[in-house]
Design a protein around this motif. Sequence first.
Motif, PDB file in Angstrom:
ATOM      1  N   GLU A  73       0.874  -1.191   0.026  1.00 25.94           N
ATOM      2  CA  GLU A  73      -0.265  -0.019   0.128  1.00 25.94           C
ATOM      3  C   GLU A  73       0.980   1.189  -0.009  1.00 25.94           C
ATOM      4  N   PHE A  74       0.599   2.230  -0.738  1.00 27.59           N
ATOM      5  CA  PHE A  74       1.161   3.463  -0.899  1.00 27.59           C
ATOM      6  C   PHE A  74       1.327   4.089   0.322  1.00 27.59           C
ATOM      7  N   LYS A  75       2.406   4.523   0.954  1.00 22.86           N
ATOM      8  CA  LYS A  75       2.641   5.403   1.996  1.00 22.86           C
ATOM      9  C   LYS A  75       2.816   4.643   3.418  1.00 22.86           C
ATOM     10  N   SER A  76       2.270   3.286   3.377  1.00 21.11           N
ATOM     11  CA  SER A  76       2.207   2.628   4.697  1.00 21.11           C
ATOM     12  C   SER A  76       2.956   1.418   4.413  1.00 21.11           C
ATOM     13  N   ASN A  77       3.341   0.693   3.273  1.00 23.44           N
ATOM     14  CA  ASN A  77       3.932  -0.490   3.129  1.00 23.44           C
ATOM     15  C   ASN A  77       3.257  -1.684   3.679  1.00 23.44           C
ATOM     16  N   VAL A  78       1.776  -1.546   3.891  1.00 19.13           N
ATOM     17  CA  VAL A  78       0.974  -2.624   4.239  1.00 19.13           C
ATOM     18  C   VAL A  78       0.833  -3.624   2.989  1.00 19.13           C
ATOM     19  N   ILE A  79       0.926  -4.936   3.448  1.00 17.52           N
ATOM     20  CA  ILE A  79       0.462  -5.922   2.322  1.00 17.52           C
ATOM     21  C   ILE A  79      -1.173  -5.728   1.969  1.00 17.52           C
ATOM     22  N   ILE A  80      -1.767  -5.152   0.982  1.00 19.27           N
ATOM     23  CA  ILE A  80      -3.152  -5.433   0.819  1.00 19.27           C
ATOM     24  C   ILE A  80      -3.586  -6.316   0.010  1.00 19.27           C
ATOM     25  N   CYS A  81      -4.837  -6.428  -0.210  1.00 19.54           N
ATOM     26  CA  CYS A  81      -5.375  -7.497  -1.430  1.00 19.54           C
ATOM     27  C   CYS A  81      -5.110  -6.927  -2.808  1.00 19.54           C
ATOM     28  N   ARG A  82      -4.958  -7.863  -3.614  1.00 20.70           N
ATOM     29  CA  ARG A  82      -4.903  -7.550  -5.188  1.00 20.70           C
ATOM     30  C   ARG A  82      -5.893  -6.761  -5.621  1.00 20.70           C
ATOM     31  N   GLU A  83      -7.184  -7.010  -5.180  1.00 20.03           N
ATOM     32  CA  GLU A  83      -8.231  -6.247  -5.766  1.00 20.03           C
ATOM     33  C   GLU A  83      -8.353  -4.721  -5.405  1.00 20.03           C
TER      34      GLU A  83
ATOM     35  N   THR B 187      -4.705 -11.249   4.413  1.00 17.77           N
ATOM     36  CA  THR B 187      -4.348 -12.100   5.259  1.00 17.77           C
ATOM     37  C   THR B 187      -3.426 -13.184   4.751  1.00 17.77           C
ATOM     38  N   VAL B 188      -2.857 -14.145   5.504  1.00 18.10           N
ATOM     39  CA  VAL B 188      -1.701 -14.823   5.001  1.00 18.10           C
ATOM     40  C   VAL B 188      -2.210 -15.914   3.826  1.00 18.10           C
ATOM     41  N   SER B 189      -3.473 -16.436   3.903  1.00 14.99           N
ATOM     42  CA  SER B 189      -4.172 -16.973   2.971  1.00 14.99           C
ATOM     43  C   SER B 189      -4.261 -16.344   1.569  1.00 14.99           C
ATOM     44  N   GLU B 190      -4.673 -14.997   1.677  1.00  8.25           N
ATOM     45  CA  GLU B 190      -4.646 -14.353   0.532  1.00  8.25           C
ATOM     46  C   GLU B 190      -3.402 -13.945   0.084  1.00  8.25           C
ATOM     47  N   ILE B 191      -2.512 -13.857   0.875  1.00  8.19           N
ATOM     48  CA  ILE B 191      -0.928 -13.583   0.404  1.00  8.19           C
ATOM     49  C   ILE B 191      -0.590 -14.718  -0.516  1.00  8.19           C
ATOM     50  N   ALA B 192      -0.844 -16.027   0.086  1.00  4.20           N
ATOM     51  CA  ALA B 192      -0.431 -17.124  -0.433  1.00  4.20           C
ATOM     52  C   ALA B 192      -0.997 -17.190  -2.070  1.00  4.20           C
ATOM     53  N   GLU B 193      -2.228 -16.753  -2.087  1.00  5.35           N
ATOM     54  CA  GLU B 193      -2.713 -16.859  -3.254  1.00  5.35           C
ATOM     55  C   GLU B 193      -2.268 -16.076  -4.371  1.00  5.35           C
TER      56      GLU B 193
ATOM     57  N   ILE C 103       0.846 -14.756  -4.415  1.00 10.75           N
ATOM     58  CA  ILE C 103       2.143 -14.979  -4.689  1.00 10.75           C
ATOM     59  C   ILE C 103       2.327 -16.337  -5.251  1.00 10.75           C
ATOM     60  N   GLY C 104       1.504 -17.021  -5.379  1.00 14.56           N
ATOM     61  CA  GLY C 104       1.347 -18.633  -6.004  1.00 14.56           C
ATOM     62  C   GLY C 104       2.044 -19.620  -5.303  1.00 14.56           C
ATOM     63  N   LYS C 105       1.868 -19.665  -3.844  1.00 18.27           N
ATOM     64  CA  LYS C 105       2.278 -20.596  -2.978  1.00 18.27           C
ATOM     65  C   LYS C 105       1.326 -20.953  -2.184  1.00 18.27           C
ATOM     66  N   SER C 106       1.736 -22.310  -1.507  1.00 16.21           N
ATOM     67  CA  SER C 106       0.832 -22.818  -0.625  1.00 16.21           C
ATOM     68  C   SER C 106       0.484 -21.912   0.818  1.00 16.21           C
ATOM     69  N   ARG C 107      -0.482 -22.045   1.475  1.00 16.00           N
ATOM     70  CA  ARG C 107      -0.609 -21.164   2.873  1.00 16.00           C
ATOM     71  C   ARG C 107       0.545 -21.721   3.690  1.00 16.00           C
ATOM     72  N   ARG C 108       1.016 -22.962   3.986  1.00 20.39           N
ATOM     73  CA  ARG C 108       2.100 -23.337   4.905  1.00 20.39           C
ATOM     74  C   ARG C 108       3.201 -22.696   4.428  1.00 20.39           C
ATOM     75  N   GLN C 109       3.456 -22.915   3.284  1.00 22.28           N
ATOM     76  CA  GLN C 109       4.727 -22.515   2.788  1.00 22.28           C
ATOM     77  C   GLN C 109       4.996 -20.882   3.247  1.00 22.28           C
ATOM     78  N   THR C 110       3.909 -20.099   2.631  1.00 18.68           N
ATOM     79  CA  THR C 110       3.773 -18.695   2.927  1.00 18.68           C
ATOM     80  C   THR C 110       3.924 -18.344   4.147  1.00 18.68           C
ATOM     81  N   SER C 111       3.117 -19.098   5.210  1.00 20.57           N
ATOM     82  CA  SER C 111       3.164 -18.685   6.586  1.00 20.57           C
ATOM     83  C   SER C 111       4.543 -18.984   7.230  1.00 20.57           C
ATOM     84  N   GLU C 112       5.314 -20.029   7.068  1.00 16.88           N
ATOM     85  CA  GLU C 112       6.779 -20.141   7.466  1.00 16.88           C
ATOM     86  C   GLU C 112       7.623 -19.135   6.834  1.00 16.88           C
TER      87      GLU C 112
END
Length: 228
Positions: free
Chosen positions: A99-109, A131-137, A139-148
């Motif tokens: 996100e612009f100015k905050s560096n927060v990871i936000i949803c693609r939409e 969320t971690v699940s949304e971030i995993a989706e 970047i194209g990785k599993s939720r477990r991998q992304t969480s680790e």
Amino acid sequence: MKKESSLRSSLNKAERNARKRDFEKDGESRLKAEELKKSLLDQLKELTGEEHFVGTSKDPFAGEPFNQTMHRNLDLLNRIGYLNQAEGDFLFRIQAYLEFKSNVIICREDKFKKKRKNVVEDDFELPKAATVSEIAEMIGKSRRQTSEIMNSLKQKEILLNPEGAGQVSENGRTVSPRTWIVNPYIMICAPRKNEVKLDKLTMRLFQHSLKNLKDQNGKKVTLPARFF
């Protein structure tokens, strides 16, 4: 025709000069340039009998979101082997969703949502933190991998996920909302001309981060660029 060509050449030269960086600080020069353009346009109209206007070419990068990487800081992390391959890959991929100015990871939409026309200034909609699940989706990785990977980067002070107030529903569970933020000492999604125009809360959260870095021999090293 020669006179007309000469006028057009002079007009283009005046326009190029008007775009120089220091023109913003020099009102007198800007005024003279405007007077010159008006004079040349008047001469061109007298010569051709047609109305002419001065236009500027569109910057292909105008309005295109991008991030800035702190090169010297990243170089230090590379030299001391601070990030593994999976962590580096994650940071490269996640840049597109800051996100612009905050560096927060936000949803693609929300990141790539088109701006509505005629939006009233007070008509504000807060982008949704991913969320971690949304971030995993994303970047194209599993939720477990992304969480680790994300938890590892949190331990290394590259990511933070402060807990928010209230309760939200996530994957059928009621949990406290969390917001994932990338350390701006590594990459920053904000303007940096003359001053850091970054959200003050983000700066406060990371102000004391990465102060205990050590190289492979256990020697303490200092982050080269600290701008807040």
